[in-house]
Design a protein around this motif. Structure first.
Motif, PDB file in Angstrom:
ATOM      1  N   LEU A  83       0.817  -1.218   0.000  1.00 21.14           N
ATOM      2  CA  LEU A  83       0.000   0.000   0.000  1.00 21.14           C
ATOM      3  C   LEU A  83       0.852   1.271   0.000  1.00 21.14           C
ATOM      4  O   LEU A  83       0.371   2.340  -0.352  1.00 21.14           O
ATOM      5  CB  LEU A  83      -0.915   0.028   1.234  1.00 21.14           C
ATOM      6  N   GLY A  84       2.085   1.134   0.450  1.00 23.25           N
ATOM      7  CA  GLY A  84       2.964   2.292   0.617  1.00 23.25           C
ATOM      8  C   GLY A  84       3.052   2.626   2.091  1.00 23.25           C
ATOM      9  O   GLY A  84       2.034   2.890   2.728  1.00 23.25           O
ATOM     10  N   PHE A  85       4.264   2.581   2.633  1.00 26.46           N
ATOM     11  CA  PHE A  85       4.450   2.785   4.071  1.00 26.46           C
ATOM     12  C   PHE A  85       3.981   4.155   4.546  1.00 26.46           C
ATOM     13  O   PHE A  85       3.594   4.322   5.687  1.00 26.46           O
ATOM     14  CB  PHE A  85       5.928   2.596   4.451  1.00 26.46           C
ATOM     15  N   THR A  86       4.024   5.140   3.683  1.00 24.05           N
ATOM     16  CA  THR A  86       3.655   6.495   4.105  1.00 24.05           C
ATOM     17  C   THR A  86       2.193   6.830   3.832  1.00 24.05           C
ATOM     18  O   THR A  86       1.729   7.895   4.220  1.00 24.05           O
ATOM     19  CB  THR A  86       4.559   7.535   3.415  1.00 24.05           C
ATOM     20  N   SER A  87       1.483   5.910   3.189  1.00 23.76           N
ATOM     21  CA  SER A  87       0.060   6.164   2.943  1.00 23.76           C
ATOM     22  C   SER A  87      -0.727   5.951   4.231  1.00 23.76           C
ATOM     23  O   SER A  87      -0.282   5.264   5.147  1.00 23.76           O
ATOM     24  CB  SER A  87      -0.473   5.227   1.859  1.00 23.76           C
ATOM     25  N   VAL A  88      -1.894   6.548   4.312  1.00 22.45           N
ATOM     26  CA  VAL A  88      -2.746   6.400   5.493  1.00 22.45           C
ATOM     27  C   VAL A  88      -3.098   4.929   5.698  1.00 22.45           C
ATOM     28  O   VAL A  88      -3.014   4.411   6.822  1.00 22.45           O
ATOM     29  CB  VAL A  88      -4.028   7.261   5.357  1.00 22.45           C
ATOM     30  N   ASP A  89      -3.479   4.240   4.629  1.00 16.78           N
ATOM     31  CA  ASP A  89      -3.842   2.821   4.736  1.00 16.78           C
ATOM     32  C   ASP A  89      -2.642   1.987   5.196  1.00 16.78           C
ATOM     33  O   ASP A  89      -2.789   1.085   6.024  1.00 16.78           O
ATOM     34  CB  ASP A  89      -4.366   2.291   3.399  1.00 16.78           C
ATOM     35  N   GLY A  90      -1.467   2.296   4.670  1.00 17.32           N
ATOM     36  CA  GLY A  90      -0.259   1.574   5.069  1.00 17.32           C
ATOM     37  C   GLY A  90       0.057   1.770   6.541  1.00 17.32           C
ATOM     38  O   GLY A  90       0.408   0.815   7.245  1.00 17.32           O
ATOM     39  N   LEU A  91      -0.076   3.000   7.015  1.00 15.64           N
ATOM     40  CA  LEU A  91       0.181   3.287   8.425  1.00 15.64           C
ATOM     41  C   LEU A  91      -0.839   2.604   9.332  1.00 15.64           C
ATOM     42  O   LEU A  91      -0.485   2.090  10.394  1.00 15.64           O
ATOM     43  CB  LEU A  91       0.196   4.794   8.667  1.00 15.64           C
ATOM     44  N   ILE A  92      -2.094   2.599   8.900  1.00 17.11           N
ATOM     45  CA  ILE A  92      -3.148   1.927   9.683  1.00 17.11           C
ATOM     46  C   ILE A  92      -2.843   0.439   9.794  1.00 17.11           C
ATOM     47  O   ILE A  92      -2.965  -0.155  10.872  1.00 17.11           O
ATOM     48  CB  ILE A  92      -4.544   2.181   9.070  1.00 17.11           C
ATOM     49  N   VAL A  93      -2.444  -0.172   8.691  1.00 13.51           N
ATOM     50  CA  VAL A  93      -2.128  -1.602   8.695  1.00 13.51           C
ATOM     51  C   VAL A  93      -0.982  -1.894   9.666  1.00 13.51           C
ATOM     52  O   VAL A  93      -1.025  -2.867  10.430  1.00 13.51           O
ATOM     53  CB  VAL A  93      -1.787  -2.090   7.265  1.00 13.51           C
ATOM     54  N   ILE A  94       0.042  -1.054   9.670  1.00 13.51           N
ATOM     55  CA  ILE A  94       1.175  -1.256  10.573  1.00 13.51           C
ATOM     56  C   ILE A  94       0.750  -1.103  12.031  1.00 13.51           C
ATOM     57  O   ILE A  94       1.117  -1.907  12.887  1.00 13.51           O
ATOM     58  CB  ILE A  94       2.330  -0.290  10.233  1.00 13.51           C
TER      59      ILE A  94
END
Length: 166
Positions: A83-94
């Motif tokens: 998703l991309g580490f800096t995207s909102v979705d990526g951050l939520i997943v982490i």
């Protein structure tokens, strides 16, 4: 081999090692609360095999349960990478993956603590921790069995939580 894939794998490994060390330290500290008047480190230092068996069982049990949380964080990091580490979705997943891992650690330690306290209540005529201090290996094996059995049961619950949150 993709450099990003290697980097993600290294990040997963580092996070797993950090949480494993923290979980084992907390687990050993909580065991100290359960044993009350016994100095676990002194018992281990003088070669008390019974205490060694129980401590090893605690470490194995925490490892069993935390493994499910680590699997969840690995999946989360892989998803965040896509998703991309800096995207909102990526951050939520982490963040969700880290919550899963912390939940696994807390459940493991809490379940072991509860199991040892319940065992102590059920066996009023047997003072397990006094017997451990005497080096009673039979009692150590009983306690180790309870700890590992609880971990195996809790592990499936943590895996279910990981699947539900993922």
């Amino acid at each position: 081999m993709n450099l990003l894939t290697v980097a993600v794998g290294i990040i997963q490994l580092i996070i797993a090692v950090i949480f494993a060390v923290i979980a084992l330290y907390i687990g050993f500290s909580v065991f100290g609360k359960v044993t009350r008047d016994v100095d676990e480190q002194k018992e281990l230092a003088k070669g008390n095999v019974a205490f060694g068996i129980v401590v090893a069982a605690i470490f194995v049990a925490i490892g069993i349960v935390v493994q499910s949380g680590v699997a969840g964080i690995s999946v989360g990091i892989s998803k965040a990478s896509a998703l991309g580490f800096t995207s909102v979705d990526g951050l939520i997943v982490i963040v969700v993956a880290i919550i899963q891992l912390v939940l696994g650690v807390l459940l493991a330690i809490g379940a072991i603590y509860l199991a040892l306290n319940i065992l102590d209540k059920f066996t009023k005529e047997l003072k397990e921790f006094e017997e451990l201090k005497k080096g009673n290996v039979a009692v150590a094996l009983e306690i180790a069995g309870v700890i590992i059995a609880v971990a195996l049961i809790i592990q499936s619950g943590v895996a279910g939580i990981t699947a539900a949150l993922g």
